[in-house]
Design a protein around this motif. Sequence first.
Motif, PDB file in Angstrom:
ATOM      1  N   VAL A   1      32.319  40.800  42.510  1.00 29.83           N
ATOM      2  CA  VAL A   1      31.595  40.288  41.351  1.00 29.83           C
ATOM      3  C   VAL A   1      32.492  39.240  40.706  1.00 29.83           C
ATOM      4  N   GLU A   2      32.145  38.013  40.899  1.00 35.49           N
ATOM      5  CA  GLU A   2      33.002  36.896  40.466  1.00 35.49           C
ATOM      6  C   GLU A   2      32.128  35.663  40.255  1.00 35.49           C
ATOM      7  N   ASP A   3      32.208  35.092  39.050  1.00 32.90           N
ATOM      8  CA  ASP A   3      31.355  33.924  38.768  1.00 32.90           C
ATOM      9  C   ASP A   3      32.013  32.599  39.140  1.00 32.90           C
ATOM     10  N   GLU A   4      33.303  32.655  39.402  1.00 32.56           N
ATOM     11  CA  GLU A   4      33.983  31.428  39.803  1.00 32.56           C
ATOM     12  C   GLU A   4      33.702  31.211  41.282  1.00 32.56           C
ATOM     13  N   LEU A  29      36.310  43.132  40.997  1.00 31.08           N
ATOM     14  CA  LEU A  29      35.658  42.703  39.765  1.00 31.08           C
ATOM     15  C   LEU A  29      36.455  41.677  38.995  1.00 31.08           C
ATOM     16  N   ASP A  30      35.824  40.599  38.648  1.00 34.83           N
ATOM     17  CA  ASP A  30      36.441  39.673  37.709  1.00 34.83           C
ATOM     18  C   ASP A  30      36.267  40.257  36.305  1.00 34.83           C
ATOM     19  N   VAL A  31      37.086  39.831  35.344  1.00 33.94           N
ATOM     20  CA  VAL A  31      36.947  40.346  33.975  1.00 33.94           C
ATOM     21  C   VAL A  31      35.884  39.564  33.205  1.00 33.94           C
ATOM     22  N   MET A  32      36.065  38.249  33.106  1.00 31.05           N
ATOM     23  CA  MET A  32      35.115  37.437  32.351  1.00 31.05           C
ATOM     24  C   MET A  32      33.948  37.056  33.245  1.00 31.05           C
ATOM     25  N   LEU A  33      32.777  37.628  32.914  1.00 29.52           N
ATOM     26  CA  LEU A  33      31.586  37.390  33.735  1.00 29.52           C
ATOM     27  C   LEU A  33      30.395  37.127  32.826  1.00 29.52           C
TER      28      LEU A  33
HETATM   29 CA    CA Z   1      35.070  34.661  35.471  1.00 32.60          CA
END
Ligand code: CA
Length: 226
Positions: A6-9, A50-54
């Motif tokens: 799970v990563e938005d980058e 898991l990324d933190v900022m999502l």
């Molecule tokens: Ca992020």
Amino acid sequence: MRILIVEDERKTGAYLRKGLTEAGYIVDWVEDGISGQHQAESEDYDLLILDVMLPGQDGWALLRNLRRTRRTPVMFLTARDDVGDRVKGLELGADDYLAKPLDFVELTARVKSILRRGQPRDSNTLRVSDLELDLTRRKAIRQGDTILLTAKEFALLWLLMRRAGEILPRAIIASQVWDMNFDSDTNVVDSAIRRLRSKVDDAYEPTLIHTVRGMGYVLEVRDSEE
Ligand code: CA
């Protein structure tokens, strides 16, 4: 073995997916916290990265929600210099963290190590021999004695216990606990180990923290010393 990222980058996500796929894992990747939770709850994964900022919900919220129903091992991606984030992830029930920018050799080693453990622990306690580390209260317990630890001592003992039996070079300890570079002065590691030993080892048998000459430190029970 199935892994959910799970990563938005996009760059990081694509890099992780490519590398882990090449390493032989079946990899899914979603880019926001809501899809991440949905995906993690509806499929059986062996590991979540898991990324933190999502977007949607952050990694903390995702983990908190997921832990109500699932014990899937979770590895957080955190900024290299943020020890606070690591401790927070741990308190919420994460199993490990990985600092960005990612080092792929380290990533695959850590992924293997988590998957090798098999079913994740179902409590907030790590145990090696008669030494317990209470991850929620951040203190150690040995033979009934409560041992208070500073934040760094806690991070150090957590690392040693989490990777018990593994020889950890000073440079690795320095980068994991202090975020220092490999070429930094590692005397700080030796003095921290000394303080930790005086708390958790000196008054007890068997000795758990061992110096491996020329290599580093390992926490383990050694038969010859029992
Ligand atoms: Ca992020």
